[in-house]
Design a protein around this motif. Structure first.
Motif, mmCIF file in Angstrom:
data_model
loop_
_atom_site.group_PDB
_atom_site.id
_atom_site.type_symbol
_atom_site.label_atom_id
_atom_site.label_comp_id
_atom_site.label_asym_id
_atom_site.label_seq_id
_atom_site.Cartn_x
_atom_site.Cartn_y
_atom_site.Cartn_z
ATOM 1 N N LEU A 1 -3.164 -3.974 -5.774
ATOM 2 C CA LEU A 1 -3.950 -4.951 -4.349
ATOM 3 C C LEU A 1 -2.975 -5.927 -4.824
ATOM 4 N N LEU B 1 6.240 -3.662 -8.034
ATOM 5 C CA LEU B 1 6.377 -4.495 -6.970
ATOM 6 C C LEU B 1 6.416 -5.779 -7.417
ATOM 7 N N VAL C 1 3.320 -8.313 11.951
ATOM 8 C CA VAL C 1 3.759 -6.906 10.694
ATOM 9 C C VAL C 1 2.830 -6.880 10.095
ATOM 10 N N ASP C 2 2.366 -5.695 9.161
ATOM 11 C CA ASP C 2 1.525 -5.874 7.957
ATOM 12 C C ASP C 2 2.307 -4.301 7.367
ATOM 13 N N TYR C 3 1.341 -4.342 6.330
ATOM 14 C CA TYR C 3 1.800 -3.436 4.906
ATOM 15 C C TYR C 3 0.302 -3.304 4.540
ATOM 16 N N PRO C 4 0.848 -2.624 3.512
ATOM 17 C CA PRO C 4 -0.292 -1.503 3.071
ATOM 18 C C PRO C 4 -1.205 -1.944 1.755
ATOM 19 N N VAL C 5 -2.123 -2.743 1.647
ATOM 20 C CA VAL C 5 -3.315 -3.430 1.403
ATOM 21 C C VAL C 5 -2.781 -2.851 -0.427
ATOM 22 N N LEU C 6 -2.642 -1.048 -0.504
ATOM 23 C CA LEU C 6 -2.172 -0.682 -1.907
ATOM 24 C C LEU C 6 -0.630 -0.865 -2.541
ATOM 25 N N GLU C 7 -0.474 -1.731 -2.962
ATOM 26 C CA GLU C 7 1.273 -1.068 -2.675
ATOM 27 C C GLU C 7 1.984 -0.502 -4.786
ATOM 28 N N SER C 8 3.042 -0.028 -4.998
ATOM 29 C CA SER C 8 3.100 0.152 -6.385
ATOM 30 C C SER C 8 3.152 -0.892 -7.147
ATOM 31 N N GLU C 9 2.375 -1.499 -8.191
ATOM 32 C CA GLU C 9 2.084 -2.470 -9.352
ATOM 33 C C GLU C 9 4.036 -3.012 -10.120
ATOM 34 N N ARG D 1 10.648 -5.024 0.378
ATOM 35 C CA ARG D 1 10.342 -3.789 0.155
ATOM 36 C C ARG D 1 10.488 -3.695 1.806
ATOM 37 N N LEU D 2 10.268 -3.214 2.878
ATOM 38 C CA LEU D 2 10.336 -3.214 4.366
ATOM 39 C C LEU D 2 11.815 -3.721 4.875
ATOM 40 N N TRP E 1 -5.301 -10.233 -2.731
ATOM 41 C CA TRP E 1 -6.729 -10.049 -4.122
ATOM 42 C C TRP E 1 -5.457 -10.048 -5.464
#
Lengths: 504, 504
Positions: free
Chosen positions: B159, B133, B123-131, B169-170, B191
């Motif tokens: 990041l 989280l 699986v993968d998720y965005p490298v950019l998420e809501s802070e 989250r997912l 990051w």
């Protein structure tokens, strides 16, 4: 504004998160600790306890209260319900749950395999770069949509919108240590910040192939050949897609006739690239604003409508580079075997300022989708960063439009999780043996979904169907006393017992 | 401050970039255009022109002025030299030139292959998420070093510093549609923003494997087994590395005796995780500040020094979950076959607030390196996001320390570019035929480095040596008239002619 953004703007959110350990007697005030009753009396559940429960449990995948020891840790805390976070990824970004990841992996593997067949080496660069790397004067869409910000050290940085500037940076850095021509490819995530909300994404993955050090058109011919090879692998034919090819030198020669200064060239190209996206009057107004006369604009637009190389040669004459380059490319396309795929179209200029020669884009012949890929020659990019120029060309191929096209054509592959074995202990006491069996199989290169809890056989078969397991390996007491395990080939139903050592 | 940052802070930089097309007569003032002399007189260079030049050209890989048609476009512009950009990637980040990318690919392939052997789905998720989280009250290092910023829509984003919150989250988002237990893995870039400059990087890639839906310790046992399998594949043995294992429940049981409120638990763990990094007095001071009595602190530190499960049982008694979980894990490790790899060590707590049960970390037995990997059980994470809790455990395995370890042990693989064929035309006229040969070989799955320019044979052999080509395929006039090509097996020197159709 979405729920996400409003909750993000609410600074209280971070303080309403529930503490990690919540017991009903939780409190900041130190006081004599009372062990919760559930904790003291809770008998540790065993595999067999769970097994006896399972016959009556509804098949909800184990998500009910049946939490074993964990259950003891969570006796319905008497605190207010925590506000649920926005469970979606940030606007314009994607999660890749297994089914989507399989498609991404499939696509990337084809990118990689084609690149390998063409002798290209894979590279990558940071997804976060200095903003300066992407800022050009030409006012490309890519710059206006730069996903940029200031980091905690007050540096202007940006999530890369494309890979080519990073390639240029790395090539300048490596300098003479590189053997030319270099043939590099990369598959990287690129970002853009679009303000408008029309369902477009803010990130995509892009496959790039670049050849540096070759001034000859053979380089462009090789690049288009690799894209064609990719299309063929995934079942796309020349009746599905084609390449529109032109050269920036066509425009250059026209502009030169009208004494348009060379440094306006990039700007003019970017305006022209928008021809099919905004009204023609707007295009004319923008071209006029750069200083082009109305006569020049009319001539330009007329040349851009040419779809025949012969016609182009009539207008520009045969002495210029534009026509010669294009003729050579079309000639090479026959030898490479993809002449059916390409056509001359003077309207293609591409939206990046740095192209200097041949440009091309892949399009779907039904005309429903945006460009599938695009590229061209950019012989002058390195000097814009203060490096020595090296002849260069390359292309970018995104992961979005191609998937739409595959859907459209019914060519999306069916990709499922597929494990070789599902291994299951029939009794709790044999869980360790099942682990041993799994380890042995894995050491032989076999994939194993090991059932890590006591489950009824019905559940195991359901799981095996979901994971497309080829074999079920059952560890039962009777067989194990003889050092054997039970095997069932799930496609045929064939069943047998076999010594563990003989299990391949 | 580095050159990069100072040039980034200089807003003039973006205006000093050289325009893309620079002719000496460039100007914004429209005036009659004079075709530059070089342009009119420049005879198009052909392959044979280039070939005749090559005999005298120095072997600098084609980087010299020999730019063919491109040369005509760049008659030494009379503009000041553009200031060179900082050619390094942003501070704390990496480029991956081919040699580094090969190592990364090798490592990731092992991560993927081990995950596949264990039946895990990628699986993968965005490298950019809501802070939001990543913000937790416990004050982990990870939070203080969050690479966060405000995007152009005024949203607080970050990041990702780790993958687990995105997983949570997912999983909440997917809810009941997921079949438990789920076994997922991911390889993603993470990051962190460190202010100090001690050569540590701001990004690394992390391999994660997680099992959700299983309260049993078999899940932890399976995860450690997969890491062991990975180590074995790359040549690392139990004399090189080991796993220190403990359980957060050990601390929990001690804290409970001293009436420490449960909601302080995460904070206490994070302080304790720093034991080997900061002076013990500072640890005591921080623990004291959370409200722990000096007696409790002393007891806590004493328990943390325990390295024997028997000793732990003596102190905590046999009834608690901490001891029972650990005993079960050690028992399972024998069945899985890695008991030699693991040892109990109460001082291991890991630095993330959300762990609730067993925690473990991989360490090098020479004690030179930081933790190689780490993980544990986090049964209560989902409810901190407002979801329903699901029993869960997982680990993170970075791409940095393992490479240091491999270097240390002399186990770094030698990875080279390896192409099957180098294909070369002996005359310009045969360039198209060489393309045809290359296409045919590629369609058969053979990788081909096609020489796209006319080069002397000496150059071709040098290139073949660099790319480790197995075969040289030469297209010459005499052979081609018979429909044949010349083949040289580069390892043996064996040479022969063969019909193109028979070339496999």
């Amino acid at each position: 504004m979405s729920t996400l953004s409003s909750s993000l703007l609410n600074p209280r959110l971070s303080f309403s998160l529930k503490p990690l350990f919540l017991f009903s007697q939780s409190s900041f005030a130190p006081r004599k600790f009372q062990i919760p009753r559930q904790f003291v009396s809770a008998k540790r559940k065993t595999f067999s306890d769970l097994a006896s429960e399972q016959s009556s449990a509804t098949d909800n995948g184990g998500r009910s209260g049946r939490g074993g020891r964990s259950g003891a840790l969570s006796p319905s805390p008497v605190v207010e319900k925590v506000q649920r976070i926005d469970v979606n990824p940030p606007k314009g970004t994607r999660d890749f749950p297994p089914e989507d990841m399989r498609l991404r992996t499939w696509l990337f593997n084809h990118f990689r395999e084609v690149s390998r067949l063409f002798g290209f080496e894979e590279v990558d660069y940071p997804v976060l770069e200095s903003e300066a790397l992407f800022i050009r004067k030409a006012g490309e869409e890519i710059r206006d949509q730069l996903y940029c910000f200031e980091d905690r050290g007050n540096r202007r940085v940006a999530l890369r919108p494309e890979l080519t500037p990073s390639l240029a940076r790395l090539v300048i850095q490596k300098g003479k240590s590189l053997s030319l021509p270099l043939k590099w490819f990369a598959i990287g995530q690129c970002w853009r910040y679009e303000r408008m909300t029309r369902g477009r994404r803010r990130e995509h993955y892009q496959w790039n192939m670049d050849i540096l050090g070759l001034p000859e058109v053979t380089a462009e011919a090789e690049l288009i050949s690799s894209i064609v090879a990719f299309f063929k692998r995934i079942g796309i034919t020349e009746s599905d897609v084609g390449f529109k090819v032109s050269s920036r030198k066509v425009l250059q020669e026209v502009l030169r006739c009208y004494s348009v200064p060379e440094n306006l060239f990039g700007k003019v190209c970017i305006i022209i690239d928008k021809i099919e996206k905004i009204p023609i009057d707007e295009i004319k107004r923008e071209l006029n604003a750069t200083g082009l006369s109305e006569e020049a604009i009319e001539e330009l637009l007329q040349v851009l409508s040419i779809k025949s190389l012969t016609k182009l040669e009539e207008i520009l004459g045969g002495a210029g580079e534009a026509v010669a380059d294009l003729k050579e490319l079309f000639s090479l396309s026959e030898k490479f075997g993809y002449s059916e795929w390409i056509q001359f179209d003077a309207s293609v200029v591409r939206g990046l300022a740095y192209y200097t020669g041949i440009v091309f884009e892949g399009f779907d012949r039904q005309g429903k989708l945006r460009a599938i890929c695009g590229g061209g020659r950019y012989d002058r990019l390195l000097s814009t960063f203060g490096g020595d120029d090296v002849p260069a060309c390359g292309f970018g191929f995104g992961d979005a439009v191609i998937v739409e096209l595959l859907k459209e054509k019914g060519l999306l592959p069916e990709l499922n999780l597929e494990v070789d074995n599902i291994v299951c202990a029939l009794d709790y006491d044999l869980q360790g043996v099942a682990a041993e069996v799994a380890t042995k199989l894995r050491e032989k290169g076999q994939s194993v979904d090991l059932v890590l809890e006591s489950k009824p056989l019905k559940w195991v078969f359901k799981r095996a169907a979901r994971t497309n397991a080829q074999r079920l390996v059952l560890v039962g007491n009777t067989e194990w006393q003889k050092g054997m395990v039970g095997v069932k080939i799930l496609s045929s139903g064939e069943q047998y017992e076999i010594k563990l050592d003989e299990l391949e």
